[in-house]
Motif scaffolding. Structure first.
Motif, PDB file in Angstrom:
ATOM      1  N   VAL A 261       0.820  -1.211   0.000  1.00  0.00           N
ATOM      2  CA  VAL A 261       0.000   0.000   0.000  1.00  0.00           C
ATOM      3  C   VAL A 261       0.855   1.263   0.000  1.00  0.00           C
ATOM      4  O   VAL A 261       0.502   2.262  -0.637  1.00  0.00           O
ATOM      5  N   GLU A 262       1.988   1.242   0.678  1.00  0.00           N
ATOM      6  CA  GLU A 262       2.857   2.430   0.706  1.00  0.00           C
ATOM      7  C   GLU A 262       3.367   2.755  -0.697  1.00  0.00           C
ATOM      8  O   GLU A 262       3.549   3.925  -1.042  1.00  0.00           O
ATOM      9  N   GLY A 263       3.590   1.716  -1.496  1.00  0.00           N
ATOM     10  CA  GLY A 263       4.091   1.938  -2.845  1.00  0.00           C
ATOM     11  C   GLY A 263       3.107   2.676  -3.728  1.00  0.00           C
ATOM     12  O   GLY A 263       3.504   3.313  -4.714  1.00  0.00           O
ATOM     13  N   SER A 282      -9.298  -9.498  -2.671  1.00  0.00           N
ATOM     14  CA  SER A 282      -8.909  -8.171  -3.124  1.00  0.00           C
ATOM     15  C   SER A 282      -8.338  -7.329  -1.995  1.00  0.00           C
ATOM     16  O   SER A 282      -9.014  -7.099  -0.987  1.00  0.00           O
ATOM     17  N   PRO A 283      -7.122  -6.829  -2.134  1.00  0.00           N
ATOM     18  CA  PRO A 283      -6.589  -5.939  -1.110  1.00  0.00           C
ATOM     19  C   PRO A 283      -7.285  -4.582  -1.105  1.00  0.00           C
ATOM     20  O   PRO A 283      -7.328  -3.898  -0.083  1.00  0.00           O
ATOM     21  N   PHE A 284      -7.849  -4.213  -2.249  1.00  0.00           N
ATOM     22  CA  PHE A 284      -8.453  -2.892  -2.374  1.00  0.00           C
ATOM     23  C   PHE A 284      -9.735  -2.774  -1.562  1.00  0.00           C
ATOM     24  O   PHE A 284     -10.084  -1.692  -1.080  1.00  0.00           O
ATOM     25  N   THR A 285     -10.420  -3.891  -1.384  1.00  0.00           N
ATOM     26  CA  THR A 285     -11.624  -3.893  -0.553  1.00  0.00           C
ATOM     27  C   THR A 285     -11.396  -4.639   0.753  1.00  0.00           C
ATOM     28  O   THR A 285     -12.279  -4.657   1.606  1.00  0.00           O
ATOM     29  N   GLY A 286     -10.218  -5.256   0.893  1.00  0.00           N
ATOM     30  CA  GLY A 286      -9.910  -6.046   2.073  1.00  0.00           C
ATOM     31  C   GLY A 286      -8.810  -5.429   2.908  1.00  0.00           C
ATOM     32  O   GLY A 286      -9.052  -4.561   3.751  1.00  0.00           O
ATOM     33  N   ALA A 287      -7.575  -5.847   2.648  1.00  0.00           N
ATOM     34  CA  ALA A 287      -6.441  -5.429   3.479  1.00  0.00           C
ATOM     35  C   ALA A 287      -6.225  -3.924   3.485  1.00  0.00           C
ATOM     36  O   ALA A 287      -5.788  -3.356   4.498  1.00  0.00           O
ATOM     37  N   PHE A 288      -6.519  -3.256   2.364  1.00  0.00           N
ATOM     38  CA  PHE A 288      -6.306  -1.808   2.308  1.00  0.00           C
ATOM     39  C   PHE A 288      -7.464  -1.008   2.906  1.00  0.00           C
ATOM     40  O   PHE A 288      -7.300   0.171   3.245  1.00  0.00           O
ATOM     41  N   ALA A 289      -8.623  -1.630   2.997  1.00  0.00           N
ATOM     42  CA  ALA A 289      -9.812  -0.907   3.462  1.00  0.00           C
ATOM     43  C   ALA A 289      -9.580  -0.351   4.866  1.00  0.00           C
ATOM     44  O   ALA A 289      -9.181  -1.070   5.783  1.00  0.00           O
ATOM     45  N   GLY A 290      -9.826   0.941   5.021  1.00  0.00           N
ATOM     46  CA  GLY A 290      -9.628   1.577   6.317  1.00  0.00           C
ATOM     47  C   GLY A 290      -8.209   2.005   6.576  1.00  0.00           C
ATOM     48  O   GLY A 290      -7.949   2.735   7.548  1.00  0.00           O
ATOM     49  N   ASN A 291      -7.277   1.576   5.731  1.00  0.00           N
ATOM     50  CA  ASN A 291      -5.883   1.978   5.898  1.00  0.00           C
ATOM     51  C   ASN A 291      -5.745   3.465   5.560  1.00  0.00           C
ATOM     52  O   ASN A 291      -6.203   3.910   4.507  1.00  0.00           O
ATOM     53  N   ARG A 292      -5.090   4.201   6.417  1.00  0.00           N
ATOM     54  CA  ARG A 292      -5.033   5.665   6.224  1.00  0.00           C
ATOM     55  C   ARG A 292      -4.269   6.038   4.954  1.00  0.00           C
ATOM     56  O   ARG A 292      -4.557   7.065   4.322  1.00  0.00           O
ATOM     57  N   GLU A 295      -6.778   5.244   2.083  1.00  0.00           N
ATOM     58  CA  GLU A 295      -7.885   6.194   2.141  1.00  0.00           C
ATOM     59  C   GLU A 295      -7.439   7.613   1.825  1.00  0.00           C
ATOM     60  O   GLU A 295      -8.241   8.451   1.400  1.00  0.00           O
ATOM     61  N   GLY A 296      -6.142   7.896   1.982  1.00  0.00           N
ATOM     62  CA  GLY A 296      -5.639   9.237   1.728  1.00  0.00           C
ATOM     63  C   GLY A 296      -5.232   9.495   0.294  1.00  0.00           C
ATOM     64  O   GLY A 296      -4.923  10.640  -0.067  1.00  0.00           O
ATOM     65  N   LEU A 297      -5.222   8.469  -0.539  1.00  0.00           N
ATOM     66  CA  LEU A 297      -4.839   8.643  -1.940  1.00  0.00           C
ATOM     67  C   LEU A 297      -5.887   9.481  -2.674  1.00  0.00           C
ATOM     68  O   LEU A 297      -7.086   9.242  -2.553  1.00  0.00           O
ATOM     69  N   GLU A 298      -5.434  10.465  -3.421  1.00  0.00           N
ATOM     70  CA  GLU A 298      -6.361  11.402  -4.063  1.00  0.00           C
ATOM     71  C   GLU A 298      -7.340  10.704  -4.989  1.00  0.00           C
ATOM     72  O   GLU A 298      -8.532  11.029  -5.015  1.00  0.00           O
ATOM     73  N   PHE A 299      -6.864   9.720  -5.751  1.00  0.00           N
ATOM     74  CA  PHE A 299      -7.769   9.062  -6.697  1.00  0.00           C
ATOM     75  C   PHE A 299      -8.790   8.186  -5.982  1.00  0.00           C
ATOM     76  O   PHE A 299      -9.851   7.896  -6.536  1.00  0.00           O
ATOM     77  N   VAL A 300      -8.510   7.785  -4.758  1.00  0.00           N
ATOM     78  CA  VAL A 300      -9.505   7.072  -3.958  1.00  0.00           C
ATOM     79  C   VAL A 300     -10.530   8.066  -3.413  1.00  0.00           C
ATOM     80  O   VAL A 300     -11.742   7.839  -3.501  1.00  0.00           O
ATOM     81  N   GLN A 301     -10.046   9.158  -2.885  1.00  0.00           N
ATOM     82  CA  GLN A 301     -10.940  10.164  -2.314  1.00  0.00           C
ATOM     83  C   GLN A 301     -11.864  10.773  -3.356  1.00  0.00           C
ATOM     84  O   GLN A 301     -13.010  11.110  -3.055  1.00  0.00           O
ATOM     85  N   GLU A 302     -11.394  10.894  -4.587  1.00  0.00           N
ATOM     86  CA  GLU A 302     -12.168  11.570  -5.627  1.00  0.00           C
ATOM     87  C   GLU A 302     -12.838  10.582  -6.591  1.00  0.00           C
ATOM     88  O   GLU A 302     -13.234  10.955  -7.695  1.00  0.00           O
ATOM     89  N   ASP A 303     -12.974   9.332  -6.150  1.00  0.00           N
ATOM     90  CA  ASP A 303     -13.695   8.314  -6.918  1.00  0.00           C
ATOM     91  C   ASP A 303     -13.137   8.110  -8.312  1.00  0.00           C
ATOM     92  O   ASP A 303     -13.873   7.903  -9.287  1.00  0.00           O
TER      93      ASP A 303
END
Length: 334
Positions: A261-263, A282-292, A295-303
């Motif tokens: 996720v840091e990468g 899926s890490p995108f809906t699993g392991a990464f979910a709730g990870n700051r 969640e802080g990535l601009e393309f995630v925040q802006e859909d």
């Protein structure tokens, strides 16, 4: 290990295939869908031997093969696209899970000959094939046994540039089964779909869309993403539609860079992020979910993060390449 790792240890598509996919599931070249006349091979019948170029040199056939065993999903897909249902295939369940593009489904009577790395030699022998198709990397250990059964076509997928290698291998495989004319028609579908997608993107003001593409999975609870460089097939296919890949990290032989996720913080923030992952892994809906970090990535925040069909196979043949274009078009709303 997770299903994604096992898989890698290696809508216009249906319409384009309707003229070439065989209607029968007998494991041989059969009548083409929708037609009444039996399809005749394009070359080789009564015209001398056929010489096929492979990763291990030339293979000569006396006539077009009709009973084929495929030990790699890419070539299974390609055979079906050419109108040839394989008599045997390695790992039918895996194929059905990972390759969901319409028109390249396995026939119900296709014999499952085991996994791709270590297929059942005895089952293959019982099918009495006149051709076996393999991935060059996987076939190293059992190649002599396979060659004792039938001529073997061994292809290497990752030779750069991958899109051109795909065209070359597909053409050679088509030659072996007497379907060169069909191969030209099927492969042309990629360029046609790309041109159509480019036109729709332009109409929506999305021409030249900048993106990064990742395949995700988890291992021991750790989320992992494989980012695709310009050396990967998926990037070369999307380039045909005018999309711009922004990831330029160092890739492996497949053109992938593996990161956690840091990468993902190294991705440009204003891109569209396109992902493929198994729903259950899926890490995108699993392991990464709730990870700051995630969640802080601009393309995630802006859909601007878009999930594609998990069965969008990124290492396949022309039909899968078209399906990538179809799915990206849907993801971008055009």
């Amino acid at each position: 290990m997770q299903r994604m790792l096992r898989a890698l240890a290696t809508a216009g598509t249906a319409a384009a295939l309707a003229l070439t996919v065989a209607a029968c599931g007998s494991g041989t070249v059969g009548e083409e869908a929708g037609g009444s006349d039996s399809a005749s091979p394009d070359s080789g019948a009564g015209g001398g031997t056929i010489t096929v170029e492979t990763a291990r040199g030339q293979v000569t056939l006396d006539e077009p093969a009709t009973t084929v065993v495929s030990l790699e999903w890419t070539y299974t897909e390609e055979l079906i696209a050419l109108g040839v249902q394989p008599a045997g295939n390695a790992d039918n369940d895996g194929y059905a899970q990972w390759i969901t593009a319409p028109g390249v489904e396995l026939a119900e009577d296709t014999v499952d000959v085991g996994n791709r790395q270590a297929p059942s030699i005895e089952q293959i022998r019982q099918l009495e094939p006149d051709l076996i198709v393999v991935d060059d990397g996987r076939a190293q250990e059992n190649l002599p046994q396979l060659q004792d059964i039938a001529p073997v076509l061994s292809f290497e997928y990752t030779t750069a540039p991958q899109l051109e290698t795909l065209r070359t291998n597909f053409t050679e495989l088509a030659k072996a089964v007497g379907r060169e004319e069909q191969a030209d028609e099927v492969f042309a579908g990629i360029e046609e779909s790309a041109a159509d997608l480019e036109e729709r993107l332009a109409a929506a003001g999305l021409d030249g869309t900048r993106y990064a593409f990742a395949q995700g999975f988890t291992a021991d609870g750790t989320g992992t993403a494989r980012l695709f460089t310009d050396e990967a097939l998926v990037a070369q296919v999307l380039e045909l539609a005018g999309l711009e890949n922004t990831w330029d990290g160092e890739g492996d032989a497949w053109g992938m860079t593996t990161v956690g996720v840091e990468g993902l913080t190294n991705l440009e923030p204003d891109i569209h992020f396109l992902t493929v992952a198994d729903d259950a892994d899926s890490p995108f809906t699993g392991a990464f979910a709730g990870n700051r970090v995630w969640e802080g990535l601009e393309f995630v925040q802006e859909d601007r993060w878009h999930e594609l069909d998990p069965g969008t196979w990124l290492f396949g043949g022309p039909v899968s390449a078209e399906y990538i274009l179809d799915e990206v078009g849907k993801a971008l709303g055009v």
